[in-house]
Design a protein around this motif. Structure first.
Motif, PDB file in Angstrom:
ATOM      1  N   THR A  86       0.937  -1.248  -0.015  1.00  0.00           N
ATOM      2  CA  THR A  86      -0.006  -0.175  -0.012  1.00  0.00           C
ATOM      3  C   THR A  86       0.739   1.277  -0.070  1.00  0.00           C
ATOM      4  OG1 THR A  86      -1.614  -1.220   1.086  1.00  0.00           O
ATOM      5  CG2 THR A  86      -1.742   1.085   1.145  1.00  0.00           C
ATOM      6  N   GLY A  87       2.033   1.072   0.636  1.00  0.00           N
ATOM      7  CA  GLY A  87       2.822   2.323   0.608  1.00  0.00           C
ATOM      8  C   GLY A  87       3.452   2.659  -0.714  1.00  0.00           C
ATOM      9  N   ARG A  88       3.635   1.464  -1.730  1.00  0.00           N
ATOM     10  CA  ARG A  88       4.182   1.823  -2.934  1.00  0.00           C
ATOM     11  C   ARG A  88       2.901   2.179  -3.739  1.00  0.00           C
ATOM     12  NH1 ARG A  88       9.090   0.555  -5.257  1.00  0.00           N
ATOM     13  NH2 ARG A  88       8.371  -0.518  -6.927  1.00  0.00           N
ATOM     14  N   VAL A  89       1.625   1.844  -3.569  1.00  0.00           N
ATOM     15  CA  VAL A  89       0.321   2.513  -4.316  1.00  0.00           C
ATOM     16  C   VAL A  89       0.398   3.956  -3.845  1.00  0.00           C
ATOM     17  CG1 VAL A  89      -2.015   2.533  -4.395  1.00  0.00           C
ATOM     18  CG2 VAL A  89      -0.623   0.099  -4.337  1.00  0.00           C
ATOM     19  N   MET A  90       0.640   4.321  -2.664  1.00  0.00           N
ATOM     20  CA  MET A  90       0.459   5.726  -2.122  1.00  0.00           C
ATOM     21  C   MET A  90       1.570   6.520  -2.764  1.00  0.00           C
ATOM     22  SD  MET A  90      -0.350   5.065   2.035  1.00  0.00           S
ATOM     23  CE  MET A  90      -0.293   6.820   2.371  1.00  0.00           C
ATOM     24  N   LEU A  91       2.616   6.021  -3.243  1.00  0.00           N
ATOM     25  CA  LEU A  91       3.803   6.739  -3.844  1.00  0.00           C
ATOM     26  C   LEU A  91       3.373   7.018  -5.402  1.00  0.00           C
ATOM     27  CD1 LEU A  91       7.205   5.447  -2.649  1.00  0.00           C
ATOM     28  CD2 LEU A  91       5.812   6.986  -1.415  1.00  0.00           C
ATOM     29  N   ILE A 104       1.211  10.308  -4.682  1.00  0.00           N
ATOM     30  CA  ILE A 104       2.181  11.276  -4.173  1.00  0.00           C
ATOM     31  C   ILE A 104       3.042  11.550  -5.280  1.00  0.00           C
ATOM     32  CG2 ILE A 104       4.481  11.699  -2.932  1.00  0.00           C
ATOM     33  CD1 ILE A 104       3.130   9.905  -0.622  1.00  0.00           C
ATOM     34  N   ARG A 105       3.487  10.794  -6.266  1.00  0.00           N
ATOM     35  CA  ARG A 105       4.198  11.177  -7.389  1.00  0.00           C
ATOM     36  C   ARG A 105       3.092  11.792  -8.297  1.00  0.00           C
ATOM     37  NH1 ARG A 105       7.624   5.627  -7.247  1.00  0.00           N
ATOM     38  NH2 ARG A 105       9.504   6.332  -6.356  1.00  0.00           N
ATOM     39  N   GLY A 106       2.054  11.196  -8.522  1.00  0.00           N
ATOM     40  CA  GLY A 106       0.943  11.732  -9.550  1.00  0.00           C
ATOM     41  C   GLY A 106       0.401  12.939  -9.259  1.00  0.00           C
ATOM     42  N   ILE A 116      10.632  12.313  -6.190  1.00  0.00           N
ATOM     43  CA  ILE A 116      10.665  12.701  -4.802  1.00  0.00           C
ATOM     44  C   ILE A 116      10.703  11.909  -3.719  1.00  0.00           C
ATOM     45  CG2 ILE A 116       9.591  14.977  -5.474  1.00  0.00           C
ATOM     46  CD1 ILE A 116       6.943  14.235  -4.488  1.00  0.00           C
ATOM     47  N   CYS A 117      10.303  10.561  -3.856  1.00  0.00           N
ATOM     48  CA  CYS A 117      10.209   9.408  -3.004  1.00  0.00           C
ATOM     49  C   CYS A 117      10.521   8.332  -3.338  1.00  0.00           C
ATOM     50  CB  CYS A 117       8.670   9.485  -2.393  1.00  0.00           C
ATOM     51  SG  CYS A 117       7.515   9.348  -3.727  1.00  0.00           S
ATOM     52  N   HIS A 118      10.728   7.514  -2.259  1.00  0.00           N
ATOM     53  CA  HIS A 118      11.041   5.898  -2.430  1.00  0.00           C
ATOM     54  C   HIS A 118      10.440   5.190  -1.378  1.00  0.00           C
ATOM     55  CE1 HIS A 118      13.544   2.077  -2.053  1.00  0.00           C
ATOM     56  NE2 HIS A 118      13.258   2.172  -0.911  1.00  0.00           N
ATOM     57  N   GLY A 119       9.959   3.919  -1.811  1.00  0.00           N
ATOM     58  CA  GLY A 119       9.213   2.881  -0.791  1.00  0.00           C
ATOM     59  C   GLY A 119       9.829   1.611  -1.088  1.00  0.00           C
TER      60      GLY A 119
END
Ligand code: RTP
Length: 151
Positions: A86-91, A104-106, A116-119
């Motif tokens: 789910t963390g990756r989906v959120m990113l 977040i990236r979208g 901007i972020c890594h998961g």
């Protein structure tokens, strides 16, 4: 119910420079994840090469290490139900142009080399990354989430 799956989430130098730290933390807090560890750190190239060891040999690897060492990053550990996937989906997708709006990236970026972020991408890699970025270990505490977010 106690849910102990953990993921390593990192805000990359562009996320820090663009003052997106608070917004990214808020998304994980609001979703119901528990903050286990947090630090602002200027990583060395050597440390980043360990983090991205699987990508050594890729054409973009030298640029990726340079970008990641170009300023401080925020390393975090978040815990909760399905935290890794789910963390990756959120990113959102690695390439922000393919990321869903609402991720977040979208919502915050456009270029794959400035995403901007890594998961962590698996529970096994999350454990390795947490050890790499938090060799001192993490704090233990009980939060209200355990009875109010999980059944
Ligand atoms: P991350 O590890 O940063 O969460 O990214 P990821 O799993 O979604 O993607 P991965 O394939 O592991 O790539 C790591 C990071 O390398 C940069 N990248 N640049 N120029 C390129 O084609 C390219 N491809 C990947 C991105 O910053 C990506 O997040």
């Amino acid at each position: 119910m106690s849910v102990t799956e953990r993921t390593y989430i990192m805000i990359k130098p562009d996320g820090v420079q663009r003052s997106l730290v608070g917004k990214i933390i808020a998304r994980f807090e609001e979703r119901g994840y528990k903050l286990i560890a947090l630090k602002l750190v200027q990583a060395t190239e050597e440390h980043l090469e360990k983090h991205y060891a699987d990508l050594k040999g890729k054409a973009f690897f030298p640029g990726l290490i340079k970008y990641m060492a170009s300023g401080p990053v925020v390393g975090m550990v978040w815990e909760g139900l399905d935290a890794v996937k789910t963390g990756r989906v959120m990113l959102g997708a690695t390439n922000p142009l393919a990321s869903s709006v609402g991720s977040i990236r979208g919502d915050f970026c456009l270029a794959v080399g400035r995403n901007i972020c890594h998961g962590s991408d698996s529970v096994e890699n999350a454990e390795k990354e947490i050890k790499l970025w938090f060799p001192e270990g993490t704090v233990q505490y009980t939060s209200a989430l355990e009875s109010w977010v999980f059944e």
